[in-house]
Design an enzyme around this catalytic site. Structure first.
Site, mmCIF file in Angstrom:
data_model
loop_
_atom_site.group_PDB
_atom_site.id
_atom_site.type_symbol
_atom_site.label_atom_id
_atom_site.label_comp_id
_atom_site.label_asym_id
_atom_site.label_seq_id
_atom_site.Cartn_x
_atom_site.Cartn_y
_atom_site.Cartn_z
ATOM 1 N N ASP A 1 -8.178 1.736 6.637
ATOM 2 C CA ASP A 1 -7.917 1.821 5.200
ATOM 3 C C ASP A 1 -7.150 0.604 4.705
ATOM 4 O O ASP A 1 -7.441 0.063 3.644
ATOM 5 C CB ASP A 1 -7.128 3.093 4.870
ATOM 6 C CG ASP A 1 -8.043 4.309 4.802
ATOM 7 O OD1 ASP A 1 -9.266 4.105 4.648
ATOM 8 O OD2 ASP A 1 -7.540 5.439 4.911
ATOM 9 N N ASP B 1 -4.579 -0.423 9.722
ATOM 10 C CA ASP B 1 -5.680 0.460 10.101
ATOM 11 C C ASP B 1 -6.885 0.165 9.201
ATOM 12 O O ASP B 1 -6.858 -0.772 8.409
ATOM 13 C CB ASP B 1 -5.259 1.938 10.022
ATOM 14 C CG ASP B 1 -4.830 2.329 8.606
ATOM 15 O OD1 ASP B 1 -5.092 1.545 7.660
ATOM 16 O OD2 ASP B 1 -4.231 3.400 8.458
ATOM 17 N N ASP C 1 -1.183 -1.055 5.709
ATOM 18 C CA ASP C 1 -1.164 -0.500 7.064
ATOM 19 C C ASP C 1 -2.159 -1.242 7.950
ATOM 20 O O ASP C 1 -3.187 -1.710 7.475
ATOM 21 C CB ASP C 1 -1.567 0.979 7.043
ATOM 22 C CG ASP C 1 -0.550 1.819 6.285
ATOM 23 O OD1 ASP C 1 0.575 1.331 6.078
ATOM 24 O OD2 ASP C 1 -0.900 2.956 5.910
ATOM 25 N N GLU D 1 0.842 -1.197 0.000
ATOM 26 C CA GLU D 1 0.000 0.000 0.000
ATOM 27 C C GLU D 1 0.880 1.250 0.000
ATOM 28 O O GLU D 1 1.645 1.480 0.924
ATOM 29 C CB GLU D 1 -0.895 -0.005 1.251
ATOM 30 C CG GLU D 1 -1.668 1.280 1.459
ATOM 31 C CD GLU D 1 -2.430 1.293 2.792
ATOM 32 O OE1 GLU D 1 -2.324 0.308 3.560
ATOM 33 O OE2 GLU D 1 -3.123 2.288 3.055
#
Ligand code: 0RA
Length: 656
Positions: free
Chosen positions: A523, A521, A519, A441
């Site tokens: 997203d 998180d 990541d 990402e």
């Protein structure tokens, strides 16, 4: 495999006896994977299916209505049914109780019941004696003749002869087993995996009530029970798996018949989406590799719809012809969701995972059944028939447009003709078996990964932002997406379905580990899901071959002086803080907000180095459940998605 106990006389000839000796329960313990597939989580859950299948058989024979499955606090499994109870009288040849024979001899399952043939059965159909062999302890109880009979076993060996332990006014069978932790890599059952299979079994076998109870207390100290029951069987099943989609019309096209001695049950719905979702079963086994029943279904669908359109929709077809568009088989299946369940007395399972039906006679039987029923449906439902034909014409038009778009894109691409994407930092190895592709990402994390990797076998492809939600767009948009084109050109293959001219040729895959690295998180999780959706819908074989993984970067770095520890969980963080003497101001806890915050060396050490890293392999436990979940996660309806995410956030390290 033959029905011979493991107590055959030993001799030194390599004759029939020697071979049969190997077929005893010792053989199961020596090579468990040969009998139940594997010794990991999958095999562990398989023990439950094998046990439940015996009760399902009793239900299909018409003698059992309720099956109760319980996960004990000690991770034991108990399966109780209200059937006739396994016979306990002396077996004439074996000179043992019939119960003991069923429990200790391979494949003795349906031996006493001559009237009906065993149609159910786990994937490997090996019988409950295998479960017994792979359990450190097992207790069988039979409620029959007003009495309770019991026998216990250790690793498949009886501890005593079958004995009476009480009286009862019920009939049925109770099996409880404790999987052997010297055999299995894990002995902890997952509720969701069992729930998905029990739900599936309830849909596939209308009228049977299956309850699943988990006695292990959850975070709030609560236990859990669900009851699975379907009155309408496959009609309900197809509504359930397709429940997150919008339908062309509300009807389920339903077929329930028998052709050439083969019971055939099929339920079909049409939605406004672009994928084909067919879930097929033979004797309650999910045939993920398809086979002759699927062939027959597709053939009938194509022929019947084509004939209907030829007879009733001449104008529309003329228009297509003018534009040089020919309808192909796949156009008839765009937006089609179907569940096919057939029963075959002697199924031949082929293919890599033995989930492809080989019986050639089945193709004709299914084709005939579907041809007749579908032709009737179309004649009787002109409005629905028109909608289907309209959808087929749109699919053909879009497919031709997609091909043109792809050709244009490929022509425009400076790398057309086998080139690799410019963003790819390839590895030097050309051996797919040892090569890894990281889908990373963001460009900045991509940069760290490029610096930190072992370039011999690790390749990096940075992806900017979110990739396309393939669940919601027409095919040509998928082909036109830069990120998706980068992925499949890096892999060395093209996008396609099984019948497509560009079908996936897995022998061309340049990497056998494809690792999604995002990541930790919300997203990042969303990007994981988008990429998994792409693979699930367009390259499912990559998942089935076990090539798709998710990397797990650490969440925290706890530092004091020259000591430091990476932590993946809250618990590890607390532990590290304690170890370093608690929270004084010299102690630093860093929360990694993204991969980009880690330097190249840290990223290598924690997330990429095969010596230290943890990869989560993406698997499909249950294709129908996965279809339901992906369409829900990627669909338009918000409330079910929110509920799912809230329920599962704690498993996913997501902090919203
Ligand atoms: C063969 C014959 C009979 C019952 C069963 C098998 C049987 C097996 C299992 C395994 C789990 N639950 C089961 N319930 C029944 C009965 C034959 C008779 O009573 O005449």
């Amino acid at each position: 495999m033959s029905e011979v106990a493991d107590s055959m006389p030993q001799n030194n000839n390599y004759g029939a006896n020697s071979i049969q000796v190997l077929e005893g329960l010792e053989a199961v313990r020596k090579r468990p994977a040969m009998y139940i597939g594997d010794i990991s989580e999958k095999g562990l859950h398989h023990l439950v299916y094998e046990t439940v299948d015996n009760s399902i058989d009793e239900a299909l024979a018409g003698y059992c209505t309720h099956i109760e499955v319980t996960i004990g606090e000690d991770n034991s499994i108990t399966v109780v049914d209200n059937g006739r109870g396994i016979p306990v009288d002396m077996h004439p040849k074996e000179h043992k109780s019939a119960l003991e024979v069923v429990m200790t001899v391979l494949h003795a399952g349906g031996k006493f019941d001559k009237g009906s043939y065993k149609v159910s059965g786990g994937l490997h159909g090996v019988g409950v004696s295998c479960v017994n062999a792979l359990s450190k302890h097992m207790t069988s109880q039979v409620y029959r003749n007003g009495k309770i009979y019991q026998q216990e076993y250790e690793k498949g060996k009886p501890l005593y002869d079958v004995k009476e332990v009480g009286t009862t006014d019920k009939t049925g069978t109770r099996q409880q087993f404790w999987p052997d932790d010297t055999i299995f890599t894990t002995t902890i059952y997952k509720y969701e995996i069992l729930a998905n299979r029990m739900r599936e079994l309830a849909f596939l076998n209308a009228g049977i009530t299956i309850t699943l109870t988990d006695m292990r207390p959850d975070d709030e100290g609560k236990t859990r029970t669900e009851t699975f029951y379907s009155k309408d069987g496959l009609r309900e099943f197809v509504r359930y798996v397709d429940g997150n989609r919008t339908h062309l019309f509300d009807d389920v096209i339903y077929i329930n018949t028998e052709k050439q001695g083969t019971p055939i049950e099929i339920a079909v719905m049409y939605n406004d989406g672009y994928s084909e979702n067919i879930h097929s079963y033979v004797n309650n086994i999910n045939t993920i590799e398809g086979g002759t029943h699927l062939q027959g279904f597709r053939m009938a669908l194509t022929r019947t719809l084509k004939k209907y359109a030829d007879d009733n929709c001449k104008r529309d077809l003329e228009k297509l012809e003018k534009n040089h568009i020919e309808i192909s088989g796949e156009d008839f299946r765009e937006g089609l969701t179907a569940v096919i369940s057939i029963k075959v007395a002697e199924p031949q399972f082929e293919g890599q995972t033995k989930t492809k039906l080989g019986n050639s006679e089945v193709a004709g039987a299914v084709q005939q059944a579907v041809g007749e029923a579908l032709a009737n449906y179309l004649e009787e439902h002109p409005t629905e028939a028109q909608r289907i034909v309209g959808k087929v014409i749109l699919a053909a038009t879009a497919r031709v447009a997609a091909r043109k778009a792809r050709e244009t894109v490929q022509r425009k691409s400076p790398l057309a003709g086998g080139g690799l994407p410019g963003k790819l930092a390839d590895c030097s190895s050309k051996d797919p078996a040892e090569s890894e592709l990281f889908l990373v990402e963001g460009d900045s994390a991509g940069g760290s990964a490029k610096q930190g990797r072992d370039r011999k076998f690790q390749a990096i492809l940075p992806l900017r932002g979110k990739i396309l939600n393939v669940e919601k767009v027409m095919r040509h948009r998928v082909y036109e997406s830069d990120a998706i084109r980068d992925i499949y050109t890096a892999l060395g293959v093209s996008v396609g379905t099984k019948d497509d001219p560009d079908a996936l040729d897995t022998s061309k895959l340049r990497y056998h580990k494809i690792i999604i690295m995002t990541d930790a998180d919300v997203d990042g999780s969303h990007i994981d899901t988008l990429i998994m959706t792409f693979f699930f819908r367009f390259m499912r074989e990559v998942i089935e071959l076990g090539y798709l993984y998710i990397a797990t970067p650490p969440l925290y770095l706890v530092k004091k002086g020259n000591k430091q520890q990476y932590c993946w969980t809250e618990q590890q963080r607390q532990q590290a803080i304690e170890e370093y003497g608690g929270n004084d101001k010299n102690l630093k806890v860093q929360r990694y907000k993204g991969l980009g915050e880690m330097n190249a060396e840290d990223l290598w050490e924690t997330t990429m180095n095969p010596e230290n890293r943890t990869l989560r392999q993406v698997t499909i436990e249950n294709a129908a459940a996965a279809d339901y979940i992906f369409s829900m996660l990627m669909g338009d309806d918000v409330p079910p998605r929110r509920e799912f995410i809230e329920k599962n956030a704690k498993y996913a390290n997501i902090d919203a």
